[in-house]
Design an enzyme around this catalytic site. Structure first.
Site, mmCIF file in Angstrom:
data_model
loop_
_atom_site.group_PDB
_atom_site.id
_atom_site.type_symbol
_atom_site.label_atom_id
_atom_site.label_comp_id
_atom_site.label_asym_id
_atom_site.label_seq_id
_atom_site.Cartn_x
_atom_site.Cartn_y
_atom_site.Cartn_z
ATOM 1 N N ASP A 31 -10.310 6.422 1.386
ATOM 2 C CA ASP A 31 -9.334 5.986 0.394
ATOM 3 C C ASP A 31 -9.279 7.039 -0.703
ATOM 4 O O ASP A 31 -10.161 7.905 -0.791
ATOM 5 C CB ASP A 31 -9.712 4.614 -0.195
ATOM 6 C CG ASP A 31 -8.482 3.824 -0.653
ATOM 7 O OD1 ASP A 31 -7.632 4.414 -1.359
ATOM 8 O OD2 ASP A 31 -8.368 2.640 -0.311
ATOM 9 N N GLY A 68 -3.944 2.299 5.027
ATOM 10 C CA GLY A 68 -3.614 3.087 3.840
ATOM 11 C C GLY A 68 -2.127 3.134 3.569
ATOM 12 O O GLY A 68 -1.304 3.128 4.483
ATOM 13 N N GLY A 69 -1.773 3.207 2.277
ATOM 14 C CA GLY A 69 -0.376 3.292 1.884
ATOM 15 C C GLY A 69 -0.056 2.314 0.776
ATOM 16 O O GLY A 69 -0.892 1.509 0.362
ATOM 17 N N SER A 71 1.192 -0.947 -0.659
ATOM 18 C CA SER A 71 1.185 -2.271 -0.038
ATOM 19 C C SER A 71 2.325 -3.164 -0.498
ATOM 20 O O SER A 71 2.458 -4.290 -0.002
ATOM 21 C CB SER A 71 -0.150 -2.974 -0.321
ATOM 22 O OG SER A 71 -0.336 -3.142 -1.715
ATOM 23 N N TYR A 132 9.826 -0.967 1.619
ATOM 24 C CA TYR A 132 8.504 -1.214 2.206
ATOM 25 C C TYR A 132 8.649 -1.694 3.648
ATOM 26 O O TYR A 132 7.949 -1.216 4.552
ATOM 27 C CB TYR A 132 7.763 -2.252 1.361
ATOM 28 C CG TYR A 132 6.472 -2.744 1.965
ATOM 29 C CD1 TYR A 132 5.338 -1.946 1.973
ATOM 30 C CD2 TYR A 132 6.375 -4.025 2.514
ATOM 31 C CE1 TYR A 132 4.146 -2.396 2.524
ATOM 32 C CE2 TYR A 132 5.194 -4.482 3.059
ATOM 33 C CZ TYR A 132 4.082 -3.665 3.063
ATOM 34 O OH TYR A 132 2.907 -4.126 3.614
ATOM 35 N N LYS A 136 7.379 -0.037 7.362
ATOM 36 C CA LYS A 136 6.593 -0.698 8.399
ATOM 37 C C LYS A 136 7.311 -0.637 9.752
ATOM 38 O O LYS A 136 6.673 -0.481 10.800
ATOM 39 C CB LYS A 136 6.302 -2.141 7.999
ATOM 40 C CG LYS A 136 5.389 -2.253 6.786
ATOM 41 C CD LYS A 136 4.079 -1.505 7.005
ATOM 42 C CE LYS A 136 3.118 -1.619 5.853
ATOM 43 N NZ LYS A 136 1.828 -0.937 6.096
ATOM 44 N N SER A 161 0.386 -12.845 5.118
ATOM 45 C CA SER A 161 -0.165 -12.803 3.762
ATOM 46 C C SER A 161 -1.673 -12.933 3.873
ATOM 47 O O SER A 161 -2.173 -14.041 4.082
ATOM 48 C CB SER A 161 0.394 -13.955 2.918
ATOM 49 O OG SER A 161 1.810 -13.977 2.947
ATOM 50 N N ARG A 170 5.389 -20.328 0.387
ATOM 51 C CA ARG A 170 5.689 -19.466 1.531
ATOM 52 C C ARG A 170 4.419 -19.115 2.291
ATOM 53 O O ARG A 170 4.409 -19.009 3.525
ATOM 54 C CB ARG A 170 6.409 -18.204 1.056
ATOM 55 C CG ARG A 170 6.793 -17.232 2.167
ATOM 56 C CD ARG A 170 7.689 -16.133 1.640
ATOM 57 N NE ARG A 170 7.942 -15.140 2.678
ATOM 58 C CZ ARG A 170 7.211 -14.044 2.862
ATOM 59 N NH1 ARG A 170 6.170 -13.792 2.073
ATOM 60 N NH2 ARG A 170 7.502 -13.199 3.833
#
Length: 259
Positions: A31, A68-69, A71, A132, A136, A161, A170
Site C-alpha cells: 500500500d 488497491g485503488g 474505493s 468508479y 471496475k 458493501s 440498501r
C-alpha cells in the site's frame, strides 16, 4: 504459499487479512501507507501505478488479491490513473512474474444501472453508474484479456458493501460480512483451475438481489445475513432511481465528485 494483497491498508483488506492468514501462507502487503504486519507478513510501500514497485511486489508470489485503488467516486483523471492504469500495471507485473492467479476487486457499481431484480447474474454485462463503476468494468475487461492471452486464472469479485455492519437500508441487500468475505476470497484462492470468472461478493442476505450461484461454484458458502441488523437501521428506504437501480443513490450523484 505467498499471496500479495494490494491496497492492504484499506478497509476491505484490513477486514480480510486476519481471515486469510494460514500457517502455510505468507501475506505480502502493499500500500502507499504501510499496514501493520503480523506474524510472517511481508510489507512493501508503494503505488500500484509504479511498474518497478509492482515487479518487486510480484516476485515469488503465487497469487494476487488486487484491492488497491480509489474505493469511491473520484475525478476522471484520478480514476483513470489509479484504478484503470494501476490495474493494468498489476496484471502485467503478475503475468511477467509468472503469477498464476489474480483476484480482482470489482463492484456492484460496474452494473449500477441494471434494474433491481431477484438473483441478478454475476456476469451481467456492465452498466456502470459512476466513473468508479466504469473503472471496475474496465478492470473486469482487463482480467478477461489477461486470462485469454496468457492463461492466468482471474476471478473478479463484484463486492456489494463489505463492512462490519450493513450501511443503511440498501446494505440489507448488498452486505458482505467480513467473515463471509474471508470465506469468499479463500474460495477464490483455492478453487482448482477457475479460469476467468465474475462472481458476486455478498452474504446470504434475506433481501439479496444478487445471484450466489457463481460464487458457490467456486466453493463459497456464506453463513451471514444482514437481516439481523434490520431493526437497528432507521434511515428511510430509497425511492425513485435510487430504488430502481442496483447502484442505488450512486445513480443520481454528480460524476467525479468524491462521495
Amino acid at each position: 504459499m505467498r499471496v500479495l494483497i494490494t491496497g492492504a491498508a484499506g478497509g476491505v483488506a484490513t477486514l480480510l487479512r486476519p481471515r486469510l492468514r494460514r500457517p502455510d501462507r505468507v501475506l505480502r502487503l502493499l500500500d502507499i501507507t504501510a499496514p501493520e504486519p503480523e506474524g510472517t507478513d511481508e510489507v512493501l510501500t508503494g503505488s500500484v501505478t509504479d511498474a518497478g514497485v509492482m515487479a518487486e511486489a510480484c516476485r515469488d508470489v503465487d497469487a494476487v488479491i488486487h484491492l488497491g485503488g480509489h474505493s469511491r467516486e473520484n475525478s476522471w483523471a484520478e480514476t483513470l490513473d489509479v484504478n484503470i492504469n494501476g490495474s493494468q500495471v498489476v496484471l502485467d507485473a503478475a503475468q511477467r512474474a509468472g503469477v498464476s492467479r489474480v483476484v480482482l476487486a470489482s463492484s456492484n457499481h460496474a452494473v449500477g444501472f441494471r434494474r433491481v431484480t431477484e438473483a441478478l447474474p454475476a456476469d451481467s454485462t456492465p452498466r456502470p453508474d459512476t466513473f468508479y463503476g466504469v473503472s471496475k468494468a474496465a478492470i473486469e475487461a482487463l482480467g478477461s484479456l489477461y486470462h485469454s492471452r496468457f492463461g492466468m486464472d482471474v476471478i473478479c469479485v463484484r463486492i456489494g458493501s463489505c463492512f462490519e455492519r450493513p450501511p443503511g437500508v440498501r446494505g440489507l441487500s448488498t452486505w458482505l460480512s467480513p467473515d463471509d468475505a474471508g470465506r469468499l476470497f479463500e474460495a477464490c484462492l483455492t478453487c482448482p483451475s477457475p479460469g476467468y470468472r465474475v462472481v458476486w461478493g455478498v452474504s446470504a442476505n434475506t433481501r439479496r438481489i444478487y445471484s450466489l450461484a457463481e460464487a458457490e461454484a467456486l466453493g463459497y458458502r456464506p453463513l451471514d445475513d444482514a437481516e439481523k441488523f434490520a431493526a437497528e437501521i432507521t434511515d428511510p428506504a430509497p425511492t425513485g432511481d435510487a430504488a430502481r437501480y442496483v447502484g442505488g443513490p450512486f445513480t443520481t450523484t454528480p460524476l467525479g465528485e468524491p462521495n
